[in-house]
Write a protein that holds these residues in place. Sequence first.
Motif, short mmCIF file in Angstrom:
data_model
loop_
_atom_site.label_atom_id
_atom_site.label_comp_id
_atom_site.label_asym_id
_atom_site.label_seq_id
_atom_site.Cartn_x
_atom_site.Cartn_y
_atom_site.Cartn_z
N ALA A 98 0.86 -1.19 0.00
CA ALA A 98 0.00 0.00 0.00
C ALA A 98 0.89 1.24 0.00
O ALA A 98 1.77 1.38 0.85
CB ALA A 98 -0.92 0.01 1.21
N LEU A 99 0.65 2.12 -0.97
CA LEU A 99 1.43 3.35 -1.11
C LEU A 99 0.50 4.53 -1.25
O LEU A 99 -0.62 4.40 -1.75
CB LEU A 99 2.34 3.27 -2.34
N GLN A 100 0.97 5.68 -0.84
CA GLN A 100 0.21 6.92 -0.99
C GLN A 100 0.96 7.90 -1.88
O GLN A 100 2.20 7.93 -1.90
CB GLN A 100 -0.06 7.58 0.37
N ILE A 101 0.18 8.71 -2.61
CA ILE A 101 0.71 9.85 -3.35
C ILE A 101 0.06 11.09 -2.74
O ILE A 101 -1.14 11.32 -2.94
CB ILE A 101 0.42 9.78 -4.85
N PRO A 102 0.78 11.88 -1.98
CA PRO A 102 0.19 13.11 -1.44
C PRO A 102 -0.14 14.08 -2.56
O PRO A 102 0.60 14.20 -3.55
CB PRO A 102 1.30 13.67 -0.53
N ALA A 103 -1.27 14.78 -2.43
CA ALA A 103 -1.66 15.77 -3.44
C ALA A 103 -0.58 16.83 -3.58
O ALA A 103 0.04 17.26 -2.60
CB ALA A 103 -2.99 16.40 -3.06
N GLY A 104 -0.35 17.25 -4.82
CA GLY A 104 0.65 18.26 -5.09
C GLY A 104 2.05 17.72 -5.29
O GLY A 104 2.99 18.49 -5.49
N THR A 105 2.21 16.39 -5.22
CA THR A 105 3.52 15.78 -5.43
C THR A 105 3.40 14.72 -6.52
O THR A 105 2.31 14.35 -6.93
CB THR A 105 4.04 15.11 -4.15
N ALA A 106 4.55 14.25 -6.96
CA ALA A 106 4.61 13.10 -7.86
C ALA A 106 5.56 12.09 -7.23
O ALA A 106 6.48 11.57 -7.87
CB ALA A 106 5.07 13.50 -9.25
N GLN A 107 5.31 11.81 -5.96
CA GLN A 107 6.18 10.92 -5.19
C GLN A 107 5.33 9.97 -4.35
O GLN A 107 4.16 10.25 -4.03
CB GLN A 107 7.11 11.74 -4.29
N PHE A 108 5.95 8.86 -3.97
CA PHE A 108 5.27 7.85 -3.16
C PHE A 108 5.74 7.93 -1.71
O PHE A 108 6.90 8.22 -1.42
CB PHE A 108 5.60 6.44 -3.68
N THR A 109 4.80 7.66 -0.82
CA THR A 109 5.11 7.43 0.59
C THR A 109 4.43 6.14 1.02
O THR A 109 3.41 5.74 0.44
CB THR A 109 4.63 8.59 1.47
N ALA A 110 4.98 5.48 2.01
CA ALA A 110 4.37 4.25 2.49
C ALA A 110 3.08 4.57 3.22
O ALA A 110 3.00 5.52 4.02
CB ALA A 110 5.34 3.52 3.41
N ALA A 111 2.04 3.79 2.96
CA ALA A 111 0.78 3.96 3.67
C ALA A 111 0.91 3.35 5.06
O ALA A 111 1.46 2.26 5.22
CB ALA A 111 -0.35 3.29 2.91
N THR A 112 0.44 4.04 6.06
CA THR A 112 0.55 3.55 7.43
C THR A 112 -0.55 2.57 7.81
O THR A 112 -0.42 1.81 8.76
CB THR A 112 0.51 4.73 8.41
#
Length: 561
Positions: free
Chosen positions: A503-517
């Motif tokens: 599960a990954l997230q893309i925060p709005a305004g970025t084109a990057q991934f973060t790990a979903a908690t």
Amino acid sequence: MALVLERVTMAMPLTRRDFLLDTASAAVVPAVLPATLPALAERQQRQWAFQHGVASGDPLSDRVILWTRVTPLDGRDRVAYQWYLCRDPQCQHVLQQGYGVTYQQRDFTVKLDVDGLQAGQTYYYFFAAQGQQSDIGRTRTLPVGSVRQLRLAFTSCSNFAHGYFNVYRELAARTDLDAVLHLGDYIYEYDNLDASLTTGRIHCPPHEAVTLQDYRQRHACYKSDADLQQAHRQHPWLLIWDDHEVANNAWRGGAASHSRDQGDWGERLSAAVQAYLEWMPVRETSTPEQGLYRHFRFGDLVDLNMLDTRLAGRDQPATDKLERDHPQRTLLGYEQEQWLSNNLHSAQQQGVHWKLLGQQVMMAQLGTNNRPFNYDQWDGYPAARSRLFDLIEQQDIDNVVVLTGDIHSSWALELHRDPFMDNSQALAVELVTPAVSSPGIEHRTRAALAASSLQALLPHLQFVDFYHRGYVLLDVTPQRLQAEWWVVDRVDSPRYQSHCLNALQIPAGTAQFTAATQLSKPPDNPAEPAPAYASELAFLRRWHGPATPQAEQMASPLAGR
């Protein structure tokens, strides 16, 4: 369509391959395993009129496509039907109804564009014909205005012969989806007899599909599957074709696997397109052979463009780097490129939060820009990719997420002009779905080694898995888009286990991934699913009976003559 098999001598042993060929050739309808489809097998024995289920698709804010096929029970060349659209899952409150006739010329399929609906609402529907009633389907229109949450699932590459449709069963069991996206290779044109030796699931017809009758039978074969029927009747679908709906590595002027002894390419293409449009709940364009790309708007939250990277305008795949690098080459065709540009510009100007591109082949680089890995993907059309990146950059289009199928594996990648440059900035992200049943790397250890090797080579690669089949769940809010890869552990048996692989997230305004908690949460009050098979519901007996006298008259042998 029977296939005649000549045997050299009766003393020769009957191989399993020959047995599969014989049984597939002799079947009037595709063989169904009792262990997987007891309800359908029972219906076929008593001449069930709705053997291929019901479906809905291409929802807009005020309309939706409803689909079914009526199997004629007495050899007639036209059949009358009735349809009902209801507010409640028990279909006690009918909002709209009508009748019509389907013909042999359209393979007895029914496709209705039902309008006059309310935005963001769930509806239930069913059909009646020949004294019988179909199962009940559930559909939903697109929302308008402010939307706080949207849940979509997308998948691709469902090969009937390569395994059970356990992924479709998982999708059918979800009550929290606004729509299902299928990004191509809904059917496969191959015979796939070698795969059938393992799974026992035999393509009908048992040879490669080439003619109109072949493609019609192949679609009927797939829609005989109970898990696929369940997924269709529980959710509206948004579909786009890839190559195997026609032929492997197809483009507008031919296909890598089409040979002269298979006839004229134009005739084969027309046959495949006709069968697809007959059997799919898609809204037809005036020139479908020139592309089936379509646009959908989910309020102010999501703008979705379903792209056609196959038949709309794809140039023939290049054979060398010089040809591949020509600045005029196109994957979408210039008309579709302009259409996409207009849609993305409008969505940005109107403040839509997320811009999704549903399409078929991988956009991110699998090799370097100078040494591409696969010319069938966007790597084979770098000028077309650069024009899309120019559009995103020059018009400041944010929150672009590309949704991709085709490659039978799971990926999460940043999209760069050149990801191997240290100062390269990501312009968008790409999410790739695993297949429903088509194979990736089927040896778990080899799949893990391949994934590790690629992660070391590709700086823009966030995640890859070559082993599992499954789908991607998208949970979208104005603040972020969360992607969850839900997979099954096997497709060689209808007994399986499923779990969330990543599960990954893309925060709005970025084109990057973060790990979903944590995993995303569905809405508090999802709509009720469509109820069990209609034949099991006593309260629906009042709908049984012949179609209206007007419809029966329309379907009489003299009608229209």
